[in-house]
Design a protein around this motif. Sequence first.
Motif, mmCIF file in Angstrom:
data_model
loop_
_atom_site.group_PDB
_atom_site.id
_atom_site.type_symbol
_atom_site.label_atom_id
_atom_site.label_comp_id
_atom_site.label_asym_id
_atom_site.label_seq_id
_atom_site.Cartn_x
_atom_site.Cartn_y
_atom_site.Cartn_z
ATOM 1 N N GLY A 107 -51.140 -19.942 -41.143
ATOM 2 C CA GLY A 107 -50.721 -21.310 -40.380
ATOM 3 C C GLY A 107 -51.696 -21.805 -39.316
ATOM 4 O O GLY A 107 -52.601 -20.913 -39.020
ATOM 5 N N LEU A 108 -51.254 -22.741 -38.810
ATOM 6 C CA LEU A 108 -52.158 -23.357 -37.537
ATOM 7 C C LEU A 108 -51.865 -22.772 -36.580
ATOM 8 O O LEU A 108 -50.739 -22.493 -36.233
ATOM 9 N N HIS A 109 -52.915 -22.295 -35.663
ATOM 10 C CA HIS A 109 -52.668 -21.743 -34.241
ATOM 11 C C HIS A 109 -53.347 -22.298 -33.406
ATOM 12 O O HIS A 109 -54.217 -23.325 -33.625
ATOM 13 N N LEU A 110 -52.988 -22.165 -32.081
ATOM 14 C CA LEU A 110 -53.552 -22.978 -31.035
ATOM 15 C C LEU A 110 -53.851 -21.973 -29.820
ATOM 16 O O LEU A 110 -53.114 -20.994 -29.406
ATOM 17 N N TRP A 111 -54.997 -22.034 -29.378
ATOM 18 C CA TRP A 111 -55.696 -21.246 -28.025
ATOM 19 C C TRP A 111 -55.365 -21.794 -27.016
ATOM 20 O O TRP A 111 -55.117 -23.098 -26.800
ATOM 21 N N VAL A 112 -54.537 -20.848 -26.212
ATOM 22 C CA VAL A 112 -53.860 -21.314 -25.012
ATOM 23 C C VAL A 112 -54.395 -20.391 -23.719
ATOM 24 O O VAL A 112 -54.769 -19.185 -24.002
ATOM 25 N N ALA A 113 -54.832 -21.184 -22.648
ATOM 26 C CA ALA A 113 -55.191 -20.520 -21.489
ATOM 27 C C ALA A 113 -54.145 -20.061 -20.626
ATOM 28 O O ALA A 113 -53.268 -20.789 -20.423
ATOM 29 N N ARG A 114 -54.335 -18.898 -19.977
ATOM 30 C CA ARG A 114 -53.553 -18.937 -18.618
ATOM 31 C C ARG A 114 -54.429 -19.245 -17.331
ATOM 32 O O ARG A 114 -55.173 -18.697 -17.238
ATOM 33 N N ARG A 115 -54.079 -20.200 -16.591
ATOM 34 C CA ARG A 115 -54.529 -20.359 -15.336
ATOM 35 C C ARG A 115 -54.686 -19.253 -14.378
ATOM 36 O O ARG A 115 -53.465 -18.446 -14.087
ATOM 37 N N PRO A 134 -49.366 -19.025 -32.586
ATOM 38 C CA PRO A 134 -49.114 -19.914 -33.708
ATOM 39 C C PRO A 134 -48.380 -21.249 -33.268
ATOM 40 O O PRO A 134 -47.948 -21.262 -32.012
ATOM 41 N N VAL A 135 -48.717 -22.408 -33.755
ATOM 42 C CA VAL A 135 -48.459 -23.675 -33.196
ATOM 43 C C VAL A 135 -46.831 -23.704 -32.849
ATOM 44 O O VAL A 135 -46.435 -24.271 -32.061
ATOM 45 N N GLU A 136 -46.077 -23.113 -33.908
ATOM 46 C CA GLU A 136 -44.503 -23.168 -33.668
ATOM 47 C C GLU A 136 -44.114 -22.180 -32.477
ATOM 48 O O GLU A 136 -43.033 -22.605 -31.914
ATOM 49 N N GLU A 137 -44.900 -21.057 -31.986
ATOM 50 C CA GLU A 137 -44.582 -20.582 -30.833
ATOM 51 C C GLU A 137 -44.952 -21.429 -29.716
ATOM 52 O O GLU A 137 -44.182 -21.515 -28.866
ATOM 53 N N VAL A 138 -46.079 -22.266 -29.694
ATOM 54 C CA VAL A 138 -46.280 -23.311 -28.772
ATOM 55 C C VAL A 138 -45.269 -24.317 -28.535
ATOM 56 O O VAL A 138 -44.708 -24.476 -27.299
ATOM 57 N N PHE A 139 -44.595 -24.607 -29.817
ATOM 58 C CA PHE A 139 -43.687 -25.550 -29.768
ATOM 59 C C PHE A 139 -42.470 -25.022 -29.216
ATOM 60 O O PHE A 139 -41.701 -25.887 -28.277
ATOM 61 N N ARG A 140 -42.254 -23.862 -29.502
ATOM 62 C CA ARG A 140 -40.852 -23.272 -28.720
ATOM 63 C C ARG A 140 -41.034 -23.263 -27.441
ATOM 64 O O ARG A 140 -39.751 -23.382 -26.513
ATOM 65 N N ARG A 141 -41.998 -22.854 -26.838
ATOM 66 C CA ARG A 141 -42.460 -22.368 -25.517
ATOM 67 C C ARG A 141 -42.361 -23.849 -24.699
ATOM 68 O O ARG A 141 -41.753 -23.838 -23.411
ATOM 69 N N VAL A 142 -42.637 -25.120 -25.227
ATOM 70 C CA VAL A 142 -42.779 -26.231 -24.636
ATOM 71 C C VAL A 142 -41.310 -26.687 -24.474
ATOM 72 O O VAL A 142 -40.518 -27.294 -23.573
ATOM 73 N N ARG A 143 -40.553 -26.413 -25.601
ATOM 74 C CA ARG A 143 -39.025 -26.992 -25.888
ATOM 75 C C ARG A 143 -38.306 -26.018 -24.941
ATOM 76 O O ARG A 143 -37.292 -26.646 -24.109
ATOM 77 N N ASP A 144 -38.679 -24.712 -24.666
ATOM 78 C CA ASP A 144 -37.437 -23.892 -24.116
ATOM 79 C C ASP A 144 -37.844 -23.456 -22.630
ATOM 80 O O ASP A 144 -37.087 -22.904 -22.163
ATOM 81 N N THR A 145 -39.138 -23.602 -22.125
ATOM 82 C CA THR A 145 -39.648 -23.284 -21.026
ATOM 83 C C THR A 145 -40.393 -24.240 -20.153
ATOM 84 O O THR A 145 -40.813 -25.386 -21.063
ATOM 85 N N ASP A 146 -40.979 -23.956 -19.018
ATOM 86 C CA ASP A 146 -41.655 -24.828 -18.207
ATOM 87 C C ASP A 146 -42.968 -23.866 -17.900
ATOM 88 O O ASP A 146 -43.487 -23.977 -16.858
ATOM 89 N N GLU A 147 -43.436 -23.276 -19.087
ATOM 90 C CA GLU A 147 -44.568 -22.248 -18.907
ATOM 91 C C GLU A 147 -45.890 -23.142 -18.588
ATOM 92 O O GLU A 147 -46.932 -22.460 -17.924
#
Length: 282
Positions: A129-137, A232-245
């Motif tokens: 599936g579709l994945h997204l690269w995420v950086a931690r500041r 996975p983009v679904e994991e990013v979706f979950r984090r945006v929905r459930d957290t303020d990370e």
Amino acid sequence: MLSSAASPFLRHIERCRNVTLSAGRLPLFHEGTTIGLVDPACLYWLEDPACTGLMTVTDQAVTLPDARNLRELSLRLARQERYTPFHEWFDVRSPTGKIIGQIDRALIPVFGVEASGVHMNGLVRKASGLHLWVARRSPQKRLDPGKLDHLVAGGMSSGLTPEETLMKEAEEEATIPAGLSRQASHVSTLHYAMSRPEGLRRDRLLCYDLFLPEDFVPHINDGEVESFHLMPVEEVFRRVRDTDEFKFNVNLVLLDLFLRLGMFDKQDSLALADSLYMGEAE
């Protein structure tokens, strides 16, 4: 009306649009038009003899006779230790988009001028599936240390186009070569006005998508990023929905991505789009 599955996303939009302009601020006039909104708590800075002649200050407005004075004002206020400069110049534009002067990045929220930045979704198509690269500041960042961020994001410094800014930030932050980053596509433009601890943010976000090779791995370059993670983009979706990370404005760009990917049902998609793109000119 939003379903219970989609309503948590609305808080990110509301957080980034938490003020009604003029937000109790004084208009900053140049040639009869408003180019900013000045924090009244900082008017005494401008009334100091060291700033004489650069601006005209009343209890109703601040008038800038020559927009080139903004650069000199930035330098004088820094020497007086009124603020901590970034030593990075941003263009100040008229309402028609004409560049009329430059200001130190740190003063943008004080004077309430609009700033532009680029945000790039670094996407990877995998068999799973579709994945997204995420950086931690980096925890040393002045603003939002340690928050999750886009693979590439940054303010548009003076003299650079959005595309030049994107390629510069891609190389500096993630060691993405220009030949690859120039393949990014501009997909949307978002605006918001927000009260933050540093002042008033009136931001224009130019959003890009870049599909990266499956074997591409970003590398830390300039120290602004602590680490990179492929999710996975679904994991990013979950984090945006459930957290303020994620950093506050990154949530808006990700929500734009989720809408374009069709990750909401039709009713929720229409309602969220109405809120996200409300008043957008582009």
